[in-house]
Design a protein around this motif. Structure first.
Motif, PDB file in Angstrom:
ATOM      1  N   SER A 117       0.549  -2.024  33.321  1.00 47.63           N
ATOM      2  CA  SER A 117       1.141  -2.875  32.283  1.00 47.63           C
ATOM      3  C   SER A 117       2.172  -2.077  31.503  1.00 47.63           C
ATOM      4  O   SER A 117       1.967  -0.889  31.216  1.00 47.63           O
ATOM      5  N   THR A 118       3.260  -2.750  31.138  1.00 49.18           N
ATOM      6  CA  THR A 118       4.247  -2.206  30.207  1.00 49.18           C
ATOM      7  C   THR A 118       4.446  -3.215  29.100  1.00 49.18           C
ATOM      8  O   THR A 118       4.748  -4.381  29.355  1.00 49.18           O
ATOM      9  N   LEU A 119       4.255  -2.776  27.859  1.00 45.09           N
ATOM     10  CA  LEU A 119       4.440  -3.607  26.674  1.00 45.09           C
ATOM     11  C   LEU A 119       5.691  -3.118  25.954  1.00 45.09           C
ATOM     12  O   LEU A 119       5.742  -1.977  25.489  1.00 45.09           O
ATOM     13  N   PHE A 120       6.700  -3.976  25.874  1.00 45.71           N
ATOM     14  CA  PHE A 120       8.007  -3.580  25.344  1.00 45.71           C
ATOM     15  C   PHE A 120       8.037  -3.711  23.821  1.00 45.71           C
ATOM     16  O   PHE A 120       7.557  -4.699  23.262  1.00 45.71           O
ATOM     17  N   TYR A 127      19.212  -1.596  23.844  1.00 46.64           N
ATOM     18  CA  TYR A 127      19.480  -0.402  24.648  1.00 46.64           C
ATOM     19  C   TYR A 127      20.059  -0.826  25.996  1.00 46.64           C
ATOM     20  O   TYR A 127      19.817  -1.933  26.483  1.00 46.64           O
ATOM     21  N   ASP A 128      20.842   0.066  26.577  1.00 48.55           N
ATOM     22  CA  ASP A 128      21.394  -0.150  27.926  1.00 48.55           C
ATOM     23  C   ASP A 128      20.609   0.707  28.912  1.00 48.55           C
ATOM     24  O   ASP A 128      20.186   1.821  28.595  1.00 48.55           O
ATOM     25  N   GLY A 129      20.465   0.181  30.129  1.00 44.26           N
ATOM     26  CA  GLY A 129      19.624   0.856  31.108  1.00 44.26           C
ATOM     27  C   GLY A 129      18.164   0.642  30.740  1.00 44.26           C
ATOM     28  O   GLY A 129      17.803  -0.284  30.017  1.00 44.26           O
ATOM     29  N   GLY A 130      17.306   1.521  31.249  1.00 43.83           N
ATOM     30  CA  GLY A 130      15.895   1.441  30.901  1.00 43.83           C
ATOM     31  C   GLY A 130      15.133   0.321  31.574  1.00 43.83           C
ATOM     32  O   GLY A 130      13.984   0.042  31.198  1.00 43.83           O
ATOM     33  N   GLU A 131      15.731  -0.331  32.582  1.00 42.63           N
ATOM     34  CA  GLU A 131      15.013  -1.398  33.282  1.00 42.63           C
ATOM     35  C   GLU A 131      13.824  -0.833  34.041  1.00 42.63           C
ATOM     36  O   GLU A 131      13.893   0.251  34.616  1.00 42.63           O
ATOM     37  N   LEU A 132      12.727  -1.575  34.030  1.00 46.09           N
ATOM     38  CA  LEU A 132      11.597  -1.259  34.891  1.00 46.09           C
ATOM     39  C   LEU A 132      11.897  -1.852  36.261  1.00 46.09           C
ATOM     40  O   LEU A 132      12.054  -3.066  36.402  1.00 46.09           O
ATOM     41  N   GLU A 142      14.402  -5.819  38.789  1.00 45.82           N
ATOM     42  CA  GLU A 142      14.705  -5.038  37.587  1.00 45.82           C
ATOM     43  C   GLU A 142      14.340  -5.887  36.371  1.00 45.82           C
ATOM     44  O   GLU A 142      14.811  -7.010  36.229  1.00 45.82           O
ATOM     45  N   ILE A 143      13.522  -5.330  35.476  1.00 43.97           N
ATOM     46  CA  ILE A 143      12.919  -6.143  34.415  1.00 43.97           C
ATOM     47  C   ILE A 143      13.060  -5.455  33.066  1.00 43.97           C
ATOM     48  O   ILE A 143      12.723  -4.284  32.892  1.00 43.97           O
ATOM     49  N   LYS A 144      13.577  -6.208  32.084  1.00 43.89           N
ATOM     50  CA  LYS A 144      13.568  -5.839  30.669  1.00 43.89           C
ATOM     51  C   LYS A 144      13.085  -7.077  29.915  1.00 43.89           C
ATOM     52  O   LYS A 144      13.722  -8.126  29.981  1.00 43.89           O
ATOM     53  N   LEU A 145      11.998  -6.954  29.197  1.00 44.02           N
ATOM     54  CA  LEU A 145      11.419  -8.104  28.508  1.00 44.02           C
ATOM     55  C   LEU A 145      11.698  -8.041  27.006  1.00 44.02           C
ATOM     56  O   LEU A 145      11.966  -6.977  26.455  1.00 44.02           O
ATOM     57  N   PRO A 146      11.595  -9.183  26.330  1.00 47.20           N
ATOM     58  CA  PRO A 146      11.723  -9.193  24.867  1.00 47.20           C
ATOM     59  C   PRO A 146      10.657  -8.336  24.202  1.00 47.20           C
ATOM     60  O   PRO A 146       9.562  -8.124  24.755  1.00 47.20           O
ATOM     61  N   GLN A 162      14.883   2.963  35.027  1.00 49.13           N
ATOM     62  CA  GLN A 162      16.286   3.353  35.122  1.00 49.13           C
ATOM     63  C   GLN A 162      16.699   4.233  33.937  1.00 49.13           C
ATOM     64  O   GLN A 162      16.137   4.116  32.835  1.00 49.13           O
ATOM     65  N   PRO A 163      17.663   5.122  34.121  1.00 50.26           N
ATOM     66  CA  PRO A 163      18.124   5.945  33.006  1.00 50.26           C
ATOM     67  C   PRO A 163      18.621   5.088  31.837  1.00 50.26           C
ATOM     68  O   PRO A 163      19.305   4.084  32.045  1.00 50.26           O
ATOM     69  N   VAL A 164      18.265   5.488  30.629  1.00 56.68           N
ATOM     70  CA  VAL A 164      18.794   4.841  29.431  1.00 56.68           C
ATOM     71  C   VAL A 164      20.174   5.432  29.155  1.00 56.68           C
ATOM     72  O   VAL A 164      20.333   6.656  29.122  1.00 56.68           O
ATOM     73  N   THR A 165      21.154   4.564  28.983  1.00 57.67           N
ATOM     74  CA  THR A 165      22.528   5.035  28.754  1.00 57.67           C
ATOM     75  C   THR A 165      23.008   4.781  27.329  1.00 57.67           C
ATOM     76  O   THR A 165      24.055   5.281  26.932  1.00 57.67           O
TER      77      THR A 165
END
Length: 226
Positions: A117-120, A127-132, A142-146, A162-165
């Motif tokens: 589990s990942t809780l955002f 932020y840019d990048g950082g997708e799971l 590729e997932i970024k949730l609220p 993914q790298p955070v840019t």
């Protein structure tokens, strides 16, 4: 099965959590990684005994136990105490598969990691990048949730961050040992449970509900691992 579970925490609650996390002390994330994972892991993590981590993990587990969607999908037997990480600009975590078994530091109890589990705690636009990034039978996702939302997915999945840019990515991550070990069986039970709940709401007196509910519990009885 990959499942988005919304609003474990409200926006106001997440704002308070994020402010607390931004003001606490972090350590190198490699400290809790296995040998192979440590080669790919470049982030920060809260120490297990950090008072904020202790407080937040208790709140998360309490919310999960009250969340019908999580309980139905995960069928949890044990929840590993949630951990917390921070990705700054340039931080990343390369492809890896989570360890099959984790030991709880305080008790030594072993938890089989059936589900990750990942809780955002940040909004996607913060932020840019950082997708799971998760590889499954349907390809790469590729997932970024609220902020406040949780992603539940099989711990057998090959995945990366993914790298955070730009900006900072704050999250909690943890594992669940399910009463049902196999993902395909859990998925079938979850779909059946959702259908039963929908029928219960729309046609509560339908006679087939008794049969369907009985079938659900008989399958659970066949597959459960206690």
């Amino acid at each position: 099965m990959i499942l988005h579970i919304p609003q474990i925490f409200t926006r106001d609650e997440v704002l308070n959590i994020r402010q607390a996390l931004e003001g606490t002390e972090w350590m190198d994330g490699k400290a809790t990684a296995g040998y192979q994972s440590a080669k790919a892991k470049h982030n920060l993590q809260l120490a297990d005994d950090n008072p904020l981590a202790v407080e937040l993990r208790e709140a998360i587990v309490q919310r999960l136990q009250q969340n019908a969607l999580f309980m139905s999908a995960a069928l949890p037997r044990k929840i590993f105490p949630p951990l917390f990480n921070c990705y700054r600009t340039g931080d990343t975590f390369g492809y890896h598969i989570d360890n099959a078994v984790r030991a709880v530091r305080e008790t030594g109890e072993r938890v089989r990691t059936d589900l990750s589990s990942t809780l955002f705690f940040n909004e996607p636009e913060d932020y840019d990048g950082g997708e799971l990034v998760i590889q499954d039978t349907y390809g790469t996702r590729e997932i970024k949730l609220p902020a406040g939302d949780l992603l539940l997915y099989p711990a057998t999945s090959l995945h990366r961050v993914q790298p955070v840019t730009r900006g900072m990515r704050l999250a909690s991550f943890f594992w669940t040992q399910s009463l049902v070990r196999e993902d395909s069986q859990r998925a079938l039970l979850f779909e059946m449970d959702v259908a039963i709940q929908t029928l219960t709401r729309d046609v509560p007196d339908h006679p087939s509900l008794i049969q369907l509910t009985g079938t659900y519990h008989n399958l659970l009885r066949r597959w459960v691992d206690v």
